[in-house]
Design an enzyme around this catalytic site. Structure first.
Site, PDB file in Angstrom:
ATOM      1  N   ARG A  13       0.927   2.161 -11.994  1.00 38.27           N
ATOM      2  CA  ARG A  13       1.848   0.866 -11.891  1.00 38.27           C
ATOM      3  C   ARG A  13       2.248   0.790 -10.405  1.00 38.27           C
ATOM      4  NH1 ARG A  13       6.577  -0.821  -9.410  1.00 38.27           N
ATOM      5  NH2 ARG A  13       7.474   1.307  -9.887  1.00 38.27           N
ATOM      6  N   ASP A  14       3.314   1.715  -9.914  1.00 37.85           N
ATOM      7  CA  ASP A  14       3.681   1.496  -8.485  1.00 37.85           C
ATOM      8  C   ASP A  14       2.305   1.704  -7.458  1.00 37.85           C
ATOM      9  OD1 ASP A  14       5.618   0.680  -6.767  1.00 37.85           O
ATOM     10  OD2 ASP A  14       5.943   3.106  -6.269  1.00 37.85           O
ATOM     11  N   HIS A 204      12.118   8.888  -6.398  1.00 40.10           N
ATOM     12  CA  HIS A 204      11.076   7.936  -5.986  1.00 40.10           C
ATOM     13  C   HIS A 204      10.893   7.589  -4.601  1.00 40.10           C
ATOM     14  CE1 HIS A 204       8.223   4.577  -7.429  1.00 40.10           C
ATOM     15  NE2 HIS A 204       8.581   3.913  -6.447  1.00 40.10           N
ATOM     16  N   HIS A 206       8.615   6.998  -1.154  1.00 36.30           N
ATOM     17  CA  HIS A 206       7.427   6.337  -0.651  1.00 36.30           C
ATOM     18  C   HIS A 206       7.500   7.017   0.870  1.00 36.30           C
ATOM     19  CE1 HIS A 206       5.931   3.002  -3.094  1.00 36.30           C
ATOM     20  NE2 HIS A 206       7.295   3.224  -3.518  1.00 36.30           N
ATOM     21  N   CYS A 237       5.050  -1.819  -2.107  1.00 38.82           N
ATOM     22  CA  CYS A 237       5.822  -2.728  -2.841  1.00 38.82           C
ATOM     23  C   CYS A 237       5.498  -4.063  -2.317  1.00 38.82           C
ATOM     24  CB  CYS A 237       7.423  -2.530  -2.941  1.00 38.82           C
ATOM     25  SG  CYS A 237       8.402  -3.871  -3.431  1.00 38.82           S
ATOM     26  N   ASN A 246       3.266   5.899  -2.444  1.00 36.93           N
ATOM     27  CA  ASN A 246       4.103   7.073  -3.167  1.00 36.93           C
ATOM     28  C   ASN A 246       3.781   8.284  -2.439  1.00 36.93           C
ATOM     29  OD1 ASN A 246       5.854   5.677  -5.322  1.00 36.93           O
ATOM     30  ND2 ASN A 246       4.091   4.880  -5.367  1.00 36.93           N
TER      31      ASN A 246
HETATM   32 ZN    ZN Z   1       7.742   2.664  -5.531  1.00 41.35          ZN
END
Ligand code: ZN
Length: 308
Positions: A13-14, A204, A206, A237, A246
């Site tokens: 996903r991310d 989470h 980055h 993002c 990430n």
């Molecule tokens: Zn993220």
């Protein structure tokens, strides 16, 4: 330091949402299978967002329908009630809701004010629980906002308290734009843990400014229970200017396992997954351990080297 920590894989996903190359449904499923083969037990598999805004996630339902039932927990990311309805029509066991600390970023990310994003995140948790699923809430831009700058800790802590009261299984602090440094991570994780205990804190992170791994270490030291990571260090993002990937799963696993902190993940399988996915993307991915290889090498190779 803890004996072990949980890693949630977020590459499907991310990791993918910011990629312009449209990855096929089949390859997304293969990416998830690579993560499962490496021992991942919880994985963010898709987001239920407007396909016009995030085309990479348009096949969320098809990806999830093709996933094996292994006992691993599949997470579907949801930004609004419509997304929750879609997610609950699939077999995802957990909904991931997102609220954002500032109005400027919340409006760009999901067309809501900060307060609305928290209200809606709590509603999403309620909808998940009513449907017999679990849910978690991530606080986006917890360490800084691309438009408003520094974010007061008090605001994050207050949001975390309300998120925790919603029935969520955990609250995550997201460094959405990758501005955090270890001292900030240590302080905020400690404060939020104190505010929501016994509910666990996930982070989470980055790696936009190359502090990602150091921040992961600081989060573990401060008692975070879970770290999000993405195979190869994919990610970004679409609504955060300059956001990079990430923290790479295999780099986090190498760092923690060699420090005596178990992750339950197989480094060789993660490296194999990264190498395979690098081929799919047609470029080297940001993670470094997959390029340099493990250390020390497997015992058998070392012995063979001695004999030669
Ligand atoms: Zn993220």
């Amino acid at each position: 330091m803890p004996d072990g920590i949980e890693i949630v894989e977020v590459s499907p996903r991310d990791g993918l949402q910011n990629e312009s190359l449209q990855v096929s449904t089949e390859n997304k499923v293969s990416l998830i299978r690579h993560a499962l083969a490496a021992g991942v037990r919880r994985i963010e598999v898709a987001s239920f967002v407007n396909p016009a805004k995030v085309p990479q996630m348009a096949d969320a339902e098809a990806v999830i329908a093709a996933l094996p039932d292994t006992g691993a927990v599949y997470i579907g990311l949801v930004l609004n009630r419509r997304g929750a309805v879609r997610a609950l029509e699939t077999k995802v066991q957990q909904l991931g809701a997102v609220c954002v600390t500032t109005d400027s970023f919340a409006m760009r990310n999901q067309g809501q004010t900060s307060a609305q994003s928290l209200d809606i995140a709590c509603d999403v948790v309620g909808a998940a629980l009513a449907a017999g699923r679990s849910a978690q809430i991530t606080i986006g831009a917890a360490f800084g906002c691309p438009f408003e700058g520094e974010v007061p800790h008090d605001r994050v802590i207050a949001m975390a308290r309300r998120a925790a009261a919603s029935g969520a299984v955990e609250v995550a602090l997201a460094d959405t734009i990758g501005v955090a440094v270890p001292a900030h991570v240590r302080a905020l994780v400690t404060q939020v843990r104190g505010a929501i205990a016994p509910l666990p804190v996930r982070v989470h992170l980055h790696n936009t400014r190359n502090t990602g791994l150091a921040n992961a270490w600081a989060a573990v030291e401060a008692g975070a229970a879970t770290i999000d990571a993405a195979i190869g260090g994919l990610g970004g993002c679409p609504f955060a200017p300059g956001a990079a990937g990430n923290v790479p799963t295999e780099d986090v696993v190498y760092m923690l396992e060699r420090s005596g902190i178990a992750t339950g993940l197989d480094l060789d399988a993660l490296i194999a997954g990264t190498t395979w996915f690098s081929g799919i993307m047609g470029r080297a991915l940001p993670g470094m351990v997959s390029r340099a290889g493990r250390f020390p090498q497997a015992a058998i190779s070392v012995l063979e080297g001695v004999e030669q």
